[in-house]
Design a protein around this motif. Sequence first.
Motif, PDB file in Angstrom:
ATOM      1  N   VAL A 155       0.877  -1.029   0.104  1.00  0.00           N
ATOM      2  CA  VAL A 155      -0.340   0.054  -0.193  1.00  0.00           C
ATOM      3  C   VAL A 155       0.812   1.284   0.099  1.00  0.00           C
ATOM      4  N   ARG A 156       0.603   1.997  -1.003  1.00  0.00           N
ATOM      5  CA  ARG A 156       1.129   3.325  -1.003  1.00  0.00           C
ATOM      6  C   ARG A 156       0.643   5.051  -1.166  1.00  0.00           C
ATOM      7  N   GLN A 157       0.348   5.480   0.424  1.00  0.00           N
ATOM      8  CA  GLN A 157       0.011   6.783   0.200  1.00  0.00           C
ATOM      9  C   GLN A 157       0.859   7.993   0.233  1.00  0.00           C
ATOM     10  N   THR A 158       0.651   8.399  -0.621  1.00  0.00           N
ATOM     11  CA  THR A 158       0.869  10.355  -1.112  1.00  0.00           C
ATOM     12  C   THR A 158       0.128  11.131  -0.267  1.00  0.00           C
ATOM     13  N   PRO A 159       0.831  11.934   0.197  1.00  0.00           N
ATOM     14  CA  PRO A 159       0.251  13.525  -0.089  1.00  0.00           C
ATOM     15  C   PRO A 159      -0.334  13.839  -0.781  1.00  0.00           C
ATOM     16  N   VAL A 160      -1.909  14.697  -0.835  1.00  0.00           N
ATOM     17  CA  VAL A 160      -2.821  15.164  -2.754  1.00  0.00           C
ATOM     18  C   VAL A 160      -2.223  16.913  -1.803  1.00  0.00           C
ATOM     19  N   GLU A 161      -1.446  16.834  -3.081  1.00  0.00           N
ATOM     20  CA  GLU A 161      -0.564  18.681  -3.087  1.00  0.00           C
ATOM     21  C   GLU A 161      -2.088  19.654  -2.356  1.00  0.00           C
ATOM     22  N   ALA A 162      -1.919  20.073  -2.088  1.00  0.00           N
ATOM     23  CA  ALA A 162      -2.883  21.581  -0.838  1.00  0.00           C
ATOM     24  C   ALA A 162      -4.182  21.140  -0.525  1.00  0.00           C
ATOM     25  N   SER A 163      -3.942  19.617  -0.050  1.00  0.00           N
ATOM     26  CA  SER A 163      -5.079  19.439   0.681  1.00  0.00           C
ATOM     27  C   SER A 163      -4.301  18.556   2.160  1.00  0.00           C
ATOM     28  N   PRO A 164      -3.850  19.178   2.598  1.00  0.00           N
ATOM     29  CA  PRO A 164      -3.048  18.496   4.433  1.00  0.00           C
ATOM     30  C   PRO A 164      -3.793  17.910   4.699  1.00  0.00           C
ATOM     31  N   ASN A 165      -5.122  16.796   5.029  1.00  0.00           N
ATOM     32  CA  ASN A 165      -6.125  15.977   4.927  1.00  0.00           C
ATOM     33  C   ASN A 165      -5.840  14.812   3.974  1.00  0.00           C
ATOM     34  N   LEU A 166      -5.790  15.371   3.237  1.00  0.00           N
ATOM     35  CA  LEU A 166      -5.569  13.872   1.756  1.00  0.00           C
ATOM     36  C   LEU A 166      -4.913  13.751   1.751  1.00  0.00           C
ATOM     37  N   TYR A 167      -5.233  12.383   1.100  1.00  0.00           N
ATOM     38  CA  TYR A 167      -3.463  11.084   1.136  1.00  0.00           C
ATOM     39  C   TYR A 167      -4.558  10.141  -0.236  1.00  0.00           C
ATOM     40  N   ARG A 168      -3.081  10.174  -1.610  1.00  0.00           N
ATOM     41  CA  ARG A 168      -3.745   9.471  -2.252  1.00  0.00           C
ATOM     42  C   ARG A 168      -3.241   7.869  -1.996  1.00  0.00           C
ATOM     43  N   LEU A 169      -4.482   6.606  -1.929  1.00  0.00           N
ATOM     44  CA  LEU A 169      -3.297   5.905  -1.970  1.00  0.00           C
ATOM     45  C   LEU A 169      -3.651   4.615  -2.767  1.00  0.00           C
ATOM     46  N   GLU A 170      -2.197   3.869  -3.188  1.00  0.00           N
ATOM     47  CA  GLU A 170      -2.249   3.253  -4.297  1.00  0.00           C
ATOM     48  C   GLU A 170      -2.205   1.860  -3.557  1.00  0.00           C
ATOM     49  N   GLY A 171      -2.938   0.574  -3.813  1.00  0.00           N
ATOM     50  CA  GLY A 171      -2.758  -0.871  -3.564  1.00  0.00           C
ATOM     51  C   GLY A 171      -2.963  -2.106  -4.871  1.00  0.00           C
ATOM     52  N   ARG A 172      -2.364  -3.101  -3.759  1.00  0.00           N
ATOM     53  CA  ARG A 172      -2.419  -4.228  -4.729  1.00  0.00           C
ATOM     54  C   ARG A 172      -2.867  -5.539  -4.104  1.00  0.00           C
ATOM     55  N   GLY A 173      -3.477  -6.273  -3.773  1.00  0.00           N
ATOM     56  CA  GLY A 173      -4.310  -7.348  -2.398  1.00  0.00           C
ATOM     57  C   GLY A 173      -5.191  -8.324  -3.436  1.00  0.00           C
ATOM     58  N   TYR A 174      -5.347  -9.531  -2.192  1.00  0.00           N
ATOM     59  CA  TYR A 174      -5.675 -10.940  -3.274  1.00  0.00           C
ATOM     60  C   TYR A 174      -5.877 -12.004  -1.316  1.00  0.00           C
ATOM     61  N   CYS A 175      -7.364 -11.996  -1.764  1.00  0.00           N
ATOM     62  CA  CYS A 175      -7.929 -12.918  -1.230  1.00  0.00           C
ATOM     63  C   CYS A 175      -7.498 -14.869  -0.505  1.00  0.00           C
ATOM     64  N   THR A 176      -6.991 -15.307   0.319  1.00  0.00           N
ATOM     65  CA  THR A 176      -7.206 -16.007   0.464  1.00  0.00           C
ATOM     66  C   THR A 176      -7.846 -16.823   0.541  1.00  0.00           C
ATOM     67  N   GLN A 177      -9.519 -16.759   1.076  1.00  0.00           N
ATOM     68  CA  GLN A 177     -10.725 -17.356   1.437  1.00  0.00           C
ATOM     69  C   GLN A 177     -11.883 -16.573   0.853  1.00  0.00           C
ATOM     70  N   PRO A 178     -12.956 -16.416   0.874  1.00  0.00           N
ATOM     71  CA  PRO A 178     -14.080 -16.279   0.140  1.00  0.00           C
ATOM     72  C   PRO A 178     -14.481 -15.203   1.091  1.00  0.00           C
ATOM     73  N   ALA A 179     -15.626 -14.623   0.507  1.00  0.00           N
ATOM     74  CA  ALA A 179     -16.968 -13.631   1.238  1.00  0.00           C
ATOM     75  C   ALA A 179     -17.513 -14.334   1.523  1.00  0.00           C
ATOM     76  N   ARG A 180     -17.733 -14.816   2.953  1.00  0.00           N
ATOM     77  CA  ARG A 180     -19.549 -15.552   2.901  1.00  0.00           C
ATOM     78  C   ARG A 180     -20.485 -14.723   3.130  1.00  0.00           C
ATOM     79  N   ALA A 181     -21.930 -15.188   2.550  1.00  0.00           N
ATOM     80  CA  ALA A 181     -22.967 -14.399   3.017  1.00  0.00           C
ATOM     81  C   ALA A 181     -23.273 -14.242   4.376  1.00  0.00           C
ATOM     82  N   LEU A 182     -24.188 -13.018   4.234  1.00  0.00           N
ATOM     83  CA  LEU A 182     -24.771 -13.322   5.928  1.00  0.00           C
ATOM     84  C   LEU A 182     -26.012 -13.931   6.117  1.00  0.00           C
ATOM     85  N   ALA A 183     -26.242 -14.248   5.487  1.00  0.00           N
ATOM     86  CA  ALA A 183     -27.465 -14.396   5.882  1.00  0.00           C
ATOM     87  C   ALA A 183     -28.213 -15.570   4.407  1.00  0.00           C
TER      88      ALA A 183
END
Length: 208
Positions: A155-183
């Motif tokens: 995950v990389r986060q870089t400041p957004v120019e002229a916006s002190p509270n904002l960051y641009r996030l870039e990331g690459r991920g994966y899951c090894t197990q599924p998201a299961r139905a809540l009902a």
Amino acid sequence: MANWRRRCSYPLGHPPESGSRAPLAALLIALSATACGHAEEKTATQSATAGSASCIPAEEGALRARLQGAIDADIEWGPEATHCRGGVRPQGDGVRLLFKGTTDATGPLLIVVGLAPLRAGESARNVPANLTLVREGTGQFYATRGQDKCAFDEVRQTPVEASPNLYRLEGRGYCTQPARALAGEGAVLVSRFDVVAIVDAAISGAGP
């Protein structure tokens, strides 16, 4: 790593139409009981559903993902999709990203990605993650229910120019197990995903 840019189709600082808030509120209620396992988050999530839960349009964003199982789809959400500013988890130990779009298989779809431990503005490797998917208008929720089933390689986060509270996030991920139905039955494996999002460090207590 993904590098898409977009502009919102509606003015910054104004939430989308009121009809979009109901699914988000329902999602936050479900996440409070299942997504991360932190009991203290339940109160914060319920507070969010009381009126503060809304999508603040992000200046840019993108989601690319492969879904298999109860939902079978390749997601390529760029400028045409809705991207919301991410926020800081109530305890300040992670961030939450929200994406909205459509697929031929599902129609309107909400995808929430939680990363922890991770602070706004922080870059890291091997970051645990949880995913929740909601088919809007159907009541179908799928969640990984924990942070041991998915992760970000980087995950990389870089400041957004002229916006002190904002960051641009870039990331690459994966899951090894599924998201299961809540009902009921059913599961969705998000085998890979790339994200670009804007994280607002001033948004806190917005859910898991």
